[in-house]
Write a protein that holds these residues in place. Structure first.
Motif, PDB file in Angstrom:
ATOM      1  N   SER A   1       0.808  -1.226   0.000  1.00 30.21           N
ATOM      2  CA  SER A   1       0.000   0.000   0.000  1.00 30.21           C
ATOM      3  C   SER A   1       0.840   1.275   0.000  1.00 30.21           C
ATOM      4  CB  SER A   1      -0.976   0.032   1.186  1.00 30.21           C
ATOM      5  OG  SER A   1      -1.846  -1.085   1.141  1.00 30.21           O
TER       6      SER A   1
ATOM      7  N   VAL B   1       3.373   3.723  -2.055  1.00 30.29           N
ATOM      8  CA  VAL B   1       3.755   4.009  -3.435  1.00 30.29           C
ATOM      9  C   VAL B   1       5.281   4.044  -3.543  1.00 30.29           C
ATOM     10  CG1 VAL B   1       3.628   5.671  -5.335  1.00 30.29           C
ATOM     11  CG2 VAL B   1       1.659   5.335  -3.822  1.00 30.29           C
TER      12      VAL B   1
ATOM     13  N   ASP C   1       8.373   4.820  -6.136  1.00 30.85           N
ATOM     14  CA  ASP C   1       8.661   5.445  -7.424  1.00 30.85           C
ATOM     15  C   ASP C   1       9.651   4.602  -8.214  1.00 30.85           C
ATOM     16  OD1 ASP C   1      11.527   6.607  -7.131  1.00 30.85           O
ATOM     17  OD2 ASP C   1      10.512   7.264  -5.313  1.00 30.85           O
TER      18      ASP C   1
ATOM     19  N   GLU D   1      -1.028  -1.586  -8.428  1.00 34.92           N
ATOM     20  CA  GLU D   1      -1.760  -0.398  -8.869  1.00 34.92           C
ATOM     21  C   GLU D   1      -0.795   0.689  -9.326  1.00 34.92           C
ATOM     22  OE1 GLU D   1      -4.709   3.015  -6.913  1.00 34.92           O
ATOM     23  OE2 GLU D   1      -4.440   1.068  -5.908  1.00 34.92           O
ATOM     24  N   THR D   2      -1.127   1.317 -10.445  1.00 33.72           N
ATOM     25  CA  THR D   2      -0.357   2.460 -10.932  1.00 33.72           C
ATOM     26  C   THR D   2      -0.878   3.733 -10.286  1.00 33.72           C
ATOM     27  OG1 THR D   2       0.028   1.396 -13.081  1.00 33.72           O
ATOM     28  CG2 THR D   2       0.321   3.792 -12.969  1.00 33.72           C
ATOM     29  N   VAL D   3       0.023   4.501  -9.709  1.00 38.78           N
ATOM     30  CA  VAL D   3      -0.324   5.813  -9.163  1.00 38.78           C
ATOM     31  C   VAL D   3       0.312   6.833 -10.098  1.00 38.78           C
ATOM     32  CG1 VAL D   3      -0.226   7.346  -7.170  1.00 38.78           C
ATOM     33  CG2 VAL D   3      -0.357   4.865  -6.825  1.00 38.78           C
TER      34      VAL D   3
ATOM     35  N   PHE E   1       3.601   9.133  -9.965  1.00 41.18           N
ATOM     36  CA  PHE E   1       4.390   8.777  -8.788  1.00 41.18           C
ATOM     37  C   PHE E   1       5.067   7.412  -8.926  1.00 41.18           C
ATOM     38  CE2 PHE E   1       1.349  11.895  -7.314  1.00 41.18           C
ATOM     39  CZ  PHE E   1       2.125  12.739  -6.552  1.00 41.18           C
ATOM     40  N   GLY E   2       4.308   6.360  -9.181  1.00 39.11           N
ATOM     41  CA  GLY E   2       4.906   5.033  -9.277  1.00 39.11           C
ATOM     42  C   GLY E   2       3.873   3.941  -9.134  1.00 39.11           C
ATOM     43  N   TYR E   3       4.218   2.904  -8.355  1.00 36.12           N
ATOM     44  CA  TYR E   3       3.355   1.739  -8.207  1.00 36.12           C
ATOM     45  C   TYR E   3       3.226   1.363  -6.735  1.00 36.12           C
ATOM     46  CZ  TYR E   3       4.518   1.072 -13.162  1.00 36.12           C
ATOM     47  OH  TYR E   3       4.702   1.244 -14.511  1.00 36.12           O
ATOM     48  N   LYS E   4       2.132   0.643  -6.412  1.00 33.27           N
ATOM     49  CA  LYS E   4       1.992   0.098  -5.067  1.00 33.27           C
ATOM     50  C   LYS E   4       1.284  -1.246  -5.140  1.00 33.27           C
ATOM     51  CE  LYS E   4      -2.358   2.447  -3.818  1.00 33.27           C
ATOM     52  NZ  LYS E   4      -2.998   3.360  -2.842  1.00 33.27           N
TER      53      LYS E   4
ATOM     54  N   ARG F   1      -1.398  -3.788  -3.813  1.00 30.30           N
ATOM     55  CA  ARG F   1      -2.678  -3.740  -3.100  1.00 30.30           C
ATOM     56  C   ARG F   1      -2.749  -4.894  -2.108  1.00 30.30           C
ATOM     57  NH1 ARG F   1      -7.620  -2.779  -7.119  1.00 30.30           N
ATOM     58  NH2 ARG F   1      -8.610  -2.698  -5.067  1.00 30.30           N
TER      59      ARG F   1
END
Length: 245
Positions: free
Chosen positions: A192, A194, A196, A233-235, A238-241, A243
């Motif tokens: 959860s 993010v 980069d 998930e793509t933010v 910013f980057g990825y996280k 879930r």
């Protein structure tokens, strides 16, 4: 001065499969790598490289993109049908299409020719460290075992056994290449949160400098196909996280 490769000491030398059609480049790269203590198995075209690969005994593959008979992209795909061995692609131009195609085919990283020997060796060592880390978590048979209590990280239908380095989706084992596994472990360490692309390049690819973030994006795409597209998930911006559920 030559530096011992990963797995040095009294262990057998690391063997690299080098597939390059240019005679001068193939010989000069092989000579440079041998000075660093590596054993190099050379091939001048894709089909010969595939034949050598099938004979086994290679710790890492170094593939040129442009090859006669079977090009480097096709060779990479053939290798990935049966193996998670580290693959480093070489592109003469750093052309975006070459890079993307190679990474989509399953390559772990790429370098642009002409490449400095110290940079090439640094990339090779990084890939070998990831492969050694993955192998250390496998059992003697190479088969996935049930996760042990206290070592399981569960994210929806995805289970990661951090001790055995095994991944399960809906109870079924998932085969990940070393870089894909390192990437998943990096996400799982901070669910959860993010992350980069530059952080992922440093922590997963061991880049001590700014690298090509397409390497991250395409590895994330491959990982999504294996563990579920919704899991990462793509933010935007910013980057990825990862879930949790």
């Amino acid at each position: 001065m030559p530096v011992a490769p990963v797995g040095g000491g009294t262990e057998a030398p690391v063997t690299l499969l080098l597939v390059e059609d240019d005679d001068v480049i193939r010989r000069s790269v092989a000579l440079a790598l041998e000075r660093y203590g590596y054993r190099v198995a050379p091939a001048a075209d894709g089909l010969s490289g595939l034949e050598l690969f099938r004979e086994g005994g290679h710790d890492l593959l170094l593939l040129d993109v442009m090859l006669p008979g079977l090009d480097g992209i096709g060779l990479c795909r053939r290798v990935r049908e049966t193996s998670t061995a580290p693959i480093l692609m070489m592109s003469a131009r750093g052309d975006a299409l070459d890079v993307v195609s190679g990474l989509e085919a399953g390559a772990d990283d790429y370098v642009v020719k002409p490449v400095d020997t110290s940079v090439l060796v640094a990339r090779i060592r990084s890939l070998l460290r990831r492969a050694a880390f993955t192998s250390a978590g496998a059992d003697a048979t190479g088969a996935a075992a049930a996760p042990a209590d206290g070592t399981r990280l569960v994210f929806g239908d995805l289970t990661l056994d951090t001790a055995g380095l095994d991944v399960f989706r809906a109870g079924e084992p998932v085969a990940l290449a070393p870089t894909e596994l390192r990437l998943l472990l990096e996400f799982a360490a901070s669910p959860s949160v993010v992350l980069d692309r530059q952080t992922l390049l440093r922590n997963v690819w061991d880049y001590g400098w700014d690298g090509d973030t397409r390497v991250v994006d395409l590895c994330v795409q491959r990982l999504r196909r294996k563990i579920g597209a919704e899991r990462i998930e793509t933010v935007r911006g910013f980057g990825y996280k990862l879930r949790r559920s």
